[in-house]
Design an enzyme around this catalytic site. Sequence first.
Site, PDB file in Angstrom:
ATOM      1  N   LYS A 117      96.942  12.141  48.558  1.00 22.47           N
ATOM      2  CA  LYS A 117      96.087  11.038  48.090  1.00 22.47           C
ATOM      3  C   LYS A 117      96.950   9.810  47.892  1.00 22.47           C
ATOM      4  CE  LYS A 117      91.746  10.221  46.795  1.00 22.47           C
ATOM      5  NZ  LYS A 117      90.500  10.909  47.132  1.00 22.47           N
ATOM      6  N   THR A 201      80.239  12.484  53.024  1.00 20.85           N
ATOM      7  CA  THR A 201      80.393  12.913  51.628  1.00 20.85           C
ATOM      8  C   THR A 201      79.007  13.115  51.028  1.00 20.85           C
ATOM      9  OG1 THR A 201      82.451  11.678  51.529  1.00 20.85           O
ATOM     10  CG2 THR A 201      81.471  12.325  49.419  1.00 20.85           C
ATOM     11  N   ASN A 232      79.799   4.209  48.895  1.00 18.62           N
ATOM     12  CA  ASN A 232      79.655   5.085  50.057  1.00 18.62           C
ATOM     13  C   ASN A 232      78.928   6.384  49.680  1.00 18.62           C
ATOM     14  OD1 ASN A 232      80.948   7.611  51.484  1.00 18.62           O
ATOM     15  ND2 ASN A 232      80.910   5.973  52.981  1.00 18.62           N
TER      16      ASN A 232
HETATM   17  N1  LIG Z   1      84.228   7.996  50.287  1.00 21.84           N
HETATM   18  C1  LIG Z   1      84.445   9.286  50.465  1.00 21.84           C
HETATM   19  O1  LIG Z   1      84.427   9.801  51.583  1.00 21.84           O
HETATM   20  C2  LIG Z   1      84.681  10.170  49.287  1.00 21.84           C
HETATM   21  C3  LIG Z   1      84.543   9.726  47.983  1.00 21.84           C
HETATM   22  N2  LIG Z   1      84.701  10.599  46.946  1.00 21.84           N
HETATM   23  C4  LIG Z   1      84.621  10.158  45.577  1.00 21.84           C
HETATM   24  O2  LIG Z   1      83.331   9.586  45.311  1.00 21.84           O
HETATM   25  C5  LIG Z   1      83.470   8.581  44.293  1.00 21.84           C
HETATM   26  C6  LIG Z   1      82.886   7.289  44.811  1.00 21.84           C
HETATM   27  O3  LIG Z   1      83.611   6.927  46.003  1.00 21.84           O
HETATM   28  P1  LIG Z   1      82.989   5.944  47.095  1.00 21.84           P
HETATM   29  O4  LIG Z   1      81.518   6.021  47.054  1.00 21.84           O
HETATM   30  O5  LIG Z   1      83.729   6.199  48.333  1.00 21.84           O
HETATM   31  O6  LIG Z   1      83.483   4.555  46.511  1.00 21.84           O
HETATM   32  P2  LIG Z   1      82.896   3.097  46.780  1.00 21.84           P
HETATM   33  O7  LIG Z   1      84.006   2.176  46.553  1.00 21.84           O
HETATM   34  O8  LIG Z   1      82.176   3.044  48.069  1.00 21.84           O
HETATM   35  O9  LIG Z   1      81.796   2.917  45.614  1.00 21.84           O
HETATM   36  C7  LIG Z   1      82.128   3.065  44.263  1.00 21.84           C
HETATM   37  C8  LIG Z   1      80.875   2.823  43.432  1.00 21.84           C
HETATM   38  O10 LIG Z   1      81.173   3.141  42.074  1.00 21.84           O
HETATM   39  C9  LIG Z   1      80.884   1.992  41.267  1.00 21.84           C
HETATM   40  N3  LIG Z   1      81.823   1.962  40.155  1.00 21.84           N
HETATM   41  C10 LIG Z   1      83.134   1.596  40.168  1.00 21.84           C
HETATM   42  N4  LIG Z   1      83.652   1.686  38.934  1.00 21.84           N
HETATM   43  C11 LIG Z   1      82.645   2.131  38.127  1.00 21.84           C
HETATM   44  C12 LIG Z   1      82.548   2.434  36.752  1.00 21.84           C
HETATM   45  N5  LIG Z   1      83.602   2.293  35.938  1.00 21.84           N
HETATM   46  N6  LIG Z   1      81.367   2.876  36.270  1.00 21.84           N
HETATM   47  C13 LIG Z   1      80.296   3.025  37.097  1.00 21.84           C
HETATM   48  N7  LIG Z   1      80.329   2.750  38.403  1.00 21.84           N
HETATM   49  C14 LIG Z   1      81.486   2.309  38.914  1.00 21.84           C
HETATM   50  C15 LIG Z   1      81.039   0.810  42.195  1.00 21.84           C
HETATM   51  O11 LIG Z   1      80.356  -0.344  41.681  1.00 21.84           O
HETATM   52  C16 LIG Z   1      80.394   1.378  43.464  1.00 21.84           C
HETATM   53  O12 LIG Z   1      78.993   1.316  43.372  1.00 21.84           O
HETATM   54  C17 LIG Z   1      84.968   8.522  43.963  1.00 21.84           C
HETATM   55  O13 LIG Z   1      85.253   9.361  42.884  1.00 21.84           O
HETATM   56  C18 LIG Z   1      85.609   9.065  45.220  1.00 21.84           C
HETATM   57  O14 LIG Z   1      86.894   9.581  44.996  1.00 21.84           O
HETATM   58  C19 LIG Z   1      84.946  11.929  47.155  1.00 21.84           C
HETATM   59  C20 LIG Z   1      85.063  12.414  48.416  1.00 21.84           C
HETATM   60  C21 LIG Z   1      85.021  11.579  49.571  1.00 21.84           C
HETATM   61  O1  LIG Z   2      88.325  12.215  54.262  1.00 25.42           O
HETATM   62  C1  LIG Z   2      89.410  12.550  53.789  1.00 25.42           C
HETATM   63  O2  LIG Z   2      90.354  12.943  54.435  1.00 25.42           O
HETATM   64  C2  LIG Z   2      89.641  12.496  52.306  1.00 25.42           C
HETATM   65  C3  LIG Z   2      88.455  12.187  51.449  1.00 25.42           C
HETATM   66  C4  LIG Z   2      88.894  12.087  50.022  1.00 25.42           C
HETATM   67  O3  LIG Z   2      89.780  11.330  49.703  1.00 25.42           O
HETATM   68  C5  LIG Z   2      88.289  12.936  49.004  1.00 25.42           C
HETATM   69  O4  LIG Z   2      87.620  13.923  49.330  1.00 25.42           O
HETATM   70  O5  LIG Z   2      88.486  12.660  47.804  1.00 25.42           O
END
Ligand SMILES: NC(=O)C1=CN([C@@H]2O[C@H](COP(=O)(O)OP(=O)(O)OC[C@H]3O[C@@H](n4cnc5c(N)ncnc54)[C@H](O)[C@@H]3O)[C@@H](O)[C@H]2O)C=CC1
Ligand SMILES: O=C(O)CCC(=O)C(=O)O
Length: 425
Positions: A117, A201, A232
């Site tokens: 990571k 995801t 996302n």
């Molecule tokens: N993008 C991916 O493929 C993956 C994401 N994740 C996890 O999913 C979670 C979200 O990731 P993404 O959707 O990719 O990120 P992103 O950056 O696309 O979206 C993050 C969202 O969370 C909100 N946010 C940020 N800080 C916040 C807070 N303190 N309180 C409430 N909302 C808040 C933002 O406004 C936004 O709506 C993270 O924990 C990430 O590690 C897990 C596996 C894969």
């Molecule tokens: O797509 C990947 O390789 C990693 C995704 C990721 O960072 C996660 O699952 O938290």
Amino acid sequence: MVADKTADSTQENQTMDVLSSTRTVVRTALEKLGYPDEVYELLKEPVRMMTVRIPVRMDDGSIKIFTGYRAQHNDAVGPTKGGVRFHPNVTETEVKALSIWMSLKAGIVDLPYGGGKGGIVCDPREMSFRELEGVSRGYVRAISQIVGPTKDIPAPDVFTNSQIMAWMMDEYSRIDEFNNPGFITGKPIVLGGSHGRESATAKGVTICINEAAKKKGLDMKGARVVVQGFGNAGSFLSKFLHDAGAKVVGISDAYGALHDPDGLDIDYLLDRRDSFGTVTKLFNNTISNQDLLELDCDILVPAAVENQITKENADKIKASIVVEAANGPTTMEATKILSDRGILLVPDVLASAGGVTVSYFEWVQNNQGYYWTEEEISEKLNEIMVKSFNSIYNTAQTRRVDMRLAAYMVGVRKMAEASRFRGWV
Ligand SMILES: NC(=O)C1=CN([C@@H]2O[C@H](COP(=O)(O)OP(=O)(O)OC[C@H]3O[C@@H](n4cnc5c(N)ncnc54)[C@H](O)[C@@H]3O)[C@@H](O)[C@H]2O)C=CC1
Ligand SMILES: O=C(O)CCC(=O)C(=O)O
């Protein structure tokens, strides 16, 4: 100044908690599986941790130095893999914990990877496109010696996207003097990205929700869902559930939350959200993220950041199913409270593993130079997620442990065995 220091130390304490509770569950899982202490000693820390300083010329002409991290948890099974997060609160401790969770995810969905990571301390919401490109390219230059398609393969995470992956791939290809799409996943399709990665995801989370609903006898048609985070993971998830007939009664972003007991207009919100998953700023009648978590609903999906469900609010959660799309949204104490209350908690290392699974498909397609259709990807993902969910659910039932410990027991085994066969422990 004093207030900033307090905020910094609270942040560090919370991420320290995240790492130490992860270690506690890893240790318990290894003990239950009968591994000796030295296996835990190896797995409690990443095998490699790099801190880098990234100088970037900003639009006003000044040079700003950003701090970045890359953690490689365990590479006994294969190259390490995991996303890169751009966020002002990124810490070394957080990145370490996130890399351990990536190893567990890879073990659960049975990928030939260990966990990695990365993170950069920055706020992309306040940076120009050109500055973001500078940080992305600078990070790759700084970590180029320890990453690569057979060493460690980055991907998107919080506040990073396919454009950032494209810049990083281009920078790595220049350094390597070789067009190298397998260096990174989550790329745009035209640069070797995979169909279905952007929504993977959320699709994986949706599959887990459907399986959990079956176990609880809950009909998804009309089921009331609350989703924290509209990026996302959260936005695609809201769309999938809404289209499947569930009622999304609450969503949020970093600035607040929206609630409508009759169901929110998800298509309208998707249309109005910005590229950072922000939408609530457009509304006056918002509630707080904490209130959102306690709303009356059937299914709660934290899909934002760590430490959201804690011992302070776990008693007030009304959902009967909690599915962790985010990494680390529930503390160890809260996990116990929810499990004792009979709430079915689907842990992050299982629920959010759809992203890395399709990233693996992307890497395989890059390596073989032959690309699959969205239907093929979707079918393969579905098979893996359903199997993984049931394997963990059955482990929880037969070993009489909670779903998180069951997931760690399933996830840790492959890297422990690989480390043993290699003669490391
Ligand atoms: N993008 C991916 O493929 C993956 C994401 N994740 C996890 O999913 C979670 C979200 O990731 P993404 O959707 O990719 O990120 P992103 O950056 O696309 O979206 C993050 C969202 O969370 C909100 N946010 C940020 N800080 C916040 C807070 N303190 N309180 C409430 N909302 C808040 C933002 O406004 C936004 O709506 C993270 O924990 C990430 O590690 C897990 C596996 C894969
Ligand atoms: O797509 C990947 O390789 C990693 C995704 C990721 O960072 C996660 O699952 O938290």
